[in-house]
Design an enzyme around this catalytic site. Structure first.
Site, PDB file in Angstrom:
ATOM      1  CE  LYS A  51     -11.697 -21.319  16.480  1.00  0.00           C
ATOM      2  NZ  LYS A  51     -11.501 -21.724  17.893  1.00  0.00           N
ATOM      3  CB  SER A 126      -8.348 -19.550  18.603  1.00  0.00           C
ATOM      4  OG  SER A 126      -9.157 -20.638  18.958  1.00  0.00           O
ATOM      5  CB  SER A 150     -10.716 -20.701  21.743  1.00  0.00           C
ATOM      6  OG  SER A 150      -9.326 -20.608  21.764  1.00  0.00           O
TER       7      SER A 150
HETATM    8  N1  GLN Z   1      -5.380 -19.599  24.250  1.00  0.00           N
HETATM    9  C1  GLN Z   1      -5.454 -21.013  24.349  1.00  0.00           C
HETATM   10  C2  GLN Z   1      -4.426 -21.653  23.443  1.00  0.00           C
HETATM   11  O1  GLN Z   1      -3.807 -20.928  22.740  1.00  0.00           O
HETATM   12  C3  GLN Z   1      -6.821 -21.511  24.035  1.00  0.00           C
HETATM   13  C4  GLN Z   1      -7.027 -21.867  22.620  1.00  0.00           C
HETATM   14  C5  GLN Z   1      -8.342 -22.529  22.345  1.00  0.00           C
HETATM   15  O2  GLN Z   1      -9.210 -22.650  23.219  1.00  0.00           O
HETATM   16  N2  GLN Z   1      -8.485 -23.033  21.128  1.00  0.00           N
HETATM   17  O3  GLN Z   1      -4.248 -22.822  23.432  1.00  0.00           O
END
Ligand code: GLN
Length: 453
Positions: A51, A126, A150
């Site tokens: 990532k 994400s 994410s």
């Molecule tokens: N959807 C969550 C957020 O927007 C999780 C994001 C993540 O785990 N990086 O914060």
């Protein structure tokens, strides 16, 4: 033990396949086909996707942000170097919601990523690029990050396994911080064996990350009782029916299934977004356009330079969260928001502890719906945040969780997650492997597996 993955990073046909597939999916932001293998071991010659908020030496580190579009990392994250030491080769960096803030990859400022199951739905986020890359058979294993779900949610949306380790087990050194007290690197794969290997090879204290624990992972326990979260509403009809079937499937495998309540989960989303945005507002203060990243052509003074860089460099969702985080931390109001969120966090931890006094493993949904439509007909930013209800608990408490694929309905994958007490990561790996051996894990119809995983 060594896993066999038939193609090698230097294989020209494989590279052509990656480029061709990426035209359709946009899973990778960059490829790096000339990386030399620097280690020797279990991952010898295994292509790895990382990532793009995790540092890989001499590769871009954009965090899918305009602000860092030109940044190249001078060093490796610990999670990357430990796999490189065993022979892994990072073939590229995958798309994400800017700085990890989002659930759809539609908040990437640099590229669009499509779900290999259906280009009309999101891949999740994400770590959506990492999940799409694995689901489409581009790589056997991808590294993501899980701050509030994410890794698990995009894995579910694309029909693969997604594992979030116990906080402090895998070093965060080299992970671009979004919300430091919540996030961990995690692993995405179609076959659990890759996740198991990756965990075993990357777990352990790191002098570069003071939050890593010197506690070692617990040995596997015999699992008998699985508690499943009672969910009365909030799931889509398809997801609700699939959840009931999934609970029955574990019973059929011989486990005792018991309904459990986690009352404080009702407050998990507001607590999570208070803490996450507060930490983000502090963590993202370093992006000024002065030391690295895009800097404006002209400014009259340093203040104006920073303002111009941040105005042009950050996307809307990132700005919204910095504002929100600054708001909850402003002087005189910390008790009302930030401290209250920390208290809720403690209560949630207590709820989870009580559950694990009664059961060995906890089962619950990952997300209220299957992968949702792209664009206007999908979920709004607010709806996406509310839908993080089931994933943020593991981050607020630091416990490990794995999302496992559970069949396909209406052409899209289903999946649920298993959670265990802190340091019992290996129990989850074992349960996921058992599940994998008893069920079939279908691939997206347009991306049939090209080689044995
Ligand atoms: N959807 C969550 C957020 O927007 C999780 C994001 C993540 O785990 N990086 O914060």
């Amino acid at each position: 033990m060594k896993k066999n993955w038939k193609v090698r990073p230097e294989d020209k046909d494989y590279q052509a396949f990656l480029l061709e597939t990426n035209k359709k999916l946009g899973a990778f932001l960059s490829f790096s086909f000339n990386e030399a293998m620097t280690g020797d071991g279990e991952f010898q010659g295994i292509p790895l996707a990382v990532k793009d908020n995790i540092a890989v030496k001499n590769q871009p580190l954009t965090c899918a942000s305009k602000l860092l579009e030109n940044l190249v990392s001078p060093y490796d994250a610990t999670v990357v170097s430990r796999l490189k030491d065993k022979g892994a080769v990072v073939i590229g960096k995958t798309n994400l919601d800017e700085f990890g803030m989002g659930s759809s990859n539609q908040d990437s400022a640099l590229a669009e990523t499509f779900n290999p199951w259906d280009p009309l739905v999101v891949p999740g986020g994400s770590s959506g690029g990492s999940a799409a890359a694995v689901a489409a058979g581009m790589v056997p294993l991808a590294i993501g990050t899980d701050t509030g779900g994410s890794v698990r949610q995009p894995a579910m949306f694309t029909g693969v396994f997604g594992f979030k380790p116990t906080y402090g087990v895998v070093s965060r050194y080299g992970l671009t911080a979004y919300a430091s007290s919540l996030e961990v690197p995690g692993f995405i794969a179609r076959s659990v064996e890759w996740i198991k290997l990756a965990l075993e090879l990357t777990a352990g204290a790191d002098p570069h990350d003071q939050t890593t624990t010197s506690d070692v992972l617990a040995e596997v326990r015999p699992i008998k009782k699985i508690g499943y979260l009672k969910v009365d509403d909030g799931l889509s009809p398809v997801m609700a029916a699939a959840y009931r079937e999934h609970i029955e499937a574990w019973k059929d495998l011989g486990y005792v299934l018991m309904p459990v309540d986690i009352p404080a989960l009702e407050y998990a989303v507001p607590a999570y977004y208070t803490i996450a945005t507060a930490e983000a507002s502090a963590n993202l203060a370093r992006f000024t356009g002065i030391r690295y990243g895009v800097r404006p052509d002209y400014a009259q003074n340093p203040q104006e330079l920073v303002k111009k860089a941040r105005t042009a460099g950050f996307g809307r969702e990132v700005k919204r969260r910095i504002l929100l985080g600054t708001y909850v931390l402003r002087s005189g109001f910390q008790d009302q928001y930030y401290h209250r969120a920390q208290k809720i966090r403690t209560i949630i931890r207590g709820d989870f502890n009580r559950v694990f006094e009664k059961v060995d493993i906890l089962l619950m949904p990952v997300y209220p719906t299957q992968a949702f439509p792209r664009g206007e007909s999908g979920l709004s930013h607010l709806q996406q945040k509310l839908a993080d209800k089931f994933t943020v608990g593991a981050n607020l408490t630091g416990i490990p969780a794995i999302s496992i694929p559970a069949g396909v309905r209406d052409g899209l994958p289903l999946g649920f997650q298993l959670l265990a007490p802190a340091l019992h990561d290996r129990d989850l790996i074992q349960m996921a492997q058992l599940w994998e051996s008893k069920t079939s894990i279908p691939a997206p119809p347009n991306y049939p597996p090209r080689w044995e995983d």
